[in-house]
Design an enzyme around this catalytic site. Structure first.
Site, mmCIF file in Angstrom:
data_model
loop_
_atom_site.group_PDB
_atom_site.id
_atom_site.type_symbol
_atom_site.label_atom_id
_atom_site.label_comp_id
_atom_site.label_asym_id
_atom_site.label_seq_id
_atom_site.Cartn_x
_atom_site.Cartn_y
_atom_site.Cartn_z
ATOM 1 C CB SER A 47 -0.903 -0.001 1.234
ATOM 2 O OG SER A 47 -1.567 1.243 1.382
ATOM 3 C CE1 TYR A 87 -6.416 4.683 -2.113
ATOM 4 C CE2 TYR A 87 -4.773 4.049 -0.485
ATOM 5 C CZ TYR A 87 -6.042 3.911 -1.032
ATOM 6 O OH TYR A 87 -6.918 3.002 -0.499
ATOM 7 C CE LYS A 102 -7.446 -3.365 -3.650
ATOM 8 N NZ LYS A 102 -8.392 -2.536 -2.854
ATOM 9 C CB THR A 129 -6.809 2.333 -5.129
ATOM 10 O OG1 THR A 129 -6.063 1.159 -4.809
ATOM 11 C CG2 THR A 129 -8.143 2.270 -4.421
ATOM 12 C CG HIS A 145 -11.507 0.287 -0.095
ATOM 13 N ND1 HIS A 145 -10.769 0.929 -1.058
ATOM 14 C CD2 HIS A 145 -10.812 0.434 1.061
ATOM 15 C CE1 HIS A 145 -9.687 1.456 -0.507
ATOM 16 N NE2 HIS A 145 -9.700 1.163 0.785
#
Length: 319
Positions: free
Chosen positions: A40, A63, A187, A89, A211
């Site tokens: 992440s 992100y 995603k 994402t 999510h």
């Protein structure tokens, strides 16, 4: 990418809060098991350290937190470190209302007001092993893979505001592709239209995801929308799925309905929180053995023999 298992370890932000250097431990165990780990953006460990700790394939989940330049810096670091895919994402234009976090006093813990933290002190003292590991690992983490314009890593308390200011659109895929120049996975796809949009913008794969049910309350389960997405993209791009994978039989259901593989999140996070690397290894082994048992009970000698005839699909789900 050839994997020994039909499941990957999903990106989970703040894993370092579960166990010291939890992301490094999870990536290491994924590599030992022959599968991929997805790191992440909101990791507490440097992406280079996670790469050094694993022998397996790593993907980097992106992100746009911290802005365009911070994202470009992370993309370049991931590329140089040897990450093999970028997972963008698209389903977090705003953080979901995490009511459990409100009840547990998360905002007060992250704030600067000492008096607001005092009522929560006993919760910390009741978990001495976790507390000692947390303090040994540096205490409240920041996000070293989100480097702000002033050169500092993004503080933990800034994450909600950063996500709200970093909504991704299809137009962003042009500069993301140009910066990455490798496989991109989208995603957070939940409809046929978004799946086709991702394919049209060059996605090598899409991940059907809600999510983990932690964003929009009452959203459809991913297994329900999976057949719609598979039918929409055909052979244009690979389809993966996450959400609700708790047992090996859940993996079999997703593959029967057209998923190429699945991502598991909570399943390995529980193991990570309980025992670090050995806990992750145990979670992986539980899922693997359950999947093998499921295949044998279905009379299938391989995953390739799974198809929708093994799943009782409600009429409303059918495409």
């Amino acid at each position: 990418t050839r994997l020994a298992l039909p499941f990957l370890l999903a990106p989970i932000g703040s894993s370092r809060m579960f166990y010291p250097r939890a992301e490094v431990a999870a990536a290491h165990e994924a590599g030992k098991a022959g599968t991929a780990y997805i790191l992440s953006t909101l990791s507490g460990c440097r992406l280079e350290d996670v790469r050094s700790g694993s022998s397996g394939p790593l993907w980097y989940q992106l992100y746009l937190a911290g802005g365009h330049d911070a994202a470009l810096s992370a993309i370049e670091r991931a590329r140089r470190a040897g990450y093999s895919a970028l997972v963008v994402t698209i389903d977090t234009p705003v953080a979901g209302l995490r009511e459990r976090d409100v009840r547990n006093g998360t905002r007060e813990l992250l704030g600067s007001n000492l008096w607001q933290r005092l009522p929560l002190l006993m919760k910390f003292l009741a978990k001495p092993a976790w507390l000692s590991g947390f303090l040994w690992d540096g205490g409240l983490m920041n996000f070293p893979n989100v480097v702000l314009p002033d050169g500092r890593p993004m503080p933990y308390a800034d994450v909600a505001a950063a996500l709200e200011a970093s909504t991704v659109s299809w137009n962003d895929f042009a500069w993301i592709r140009n910066a990455w120049q490798g496989p991109i996975v989208v995603k957070g796809v939940h409809t046929a239209d978004d799946a086709r949009g991702a394919a049209d913008h060059g996605a090598a794969a899409v991940i059907v995801s809600n999510h983990g049910g932690r964003q929009l309350d009452g959203v459809a389960p991913t297994l329900r929308v999976l057949p719609e997405v598979v039918a929409a993209v055909g052979t244009m791009t690979e389809v993966l799925m996450d959400g609700g994978i708790r047992r090996g039989s859940d993996i079999g259901k997703a593959i029967s309905l057209g998923a190429r593989a699945v991502l598991v999140g909570r399943a390995y996070a529980y193991g990570d929180g309980a025992a670090g690397g050995p806990g992750v290894a145990r979670a992986i082994e539980i899922l693997r053995s359950e999947l093998v048992r499921t295949l044998r009970l279905l009379g299938c000698s391989s995953l390739a023999e799974l198809n929708s005839s093994f799943v009782d699909v409600p009429r409303a789900w059918r495409t």
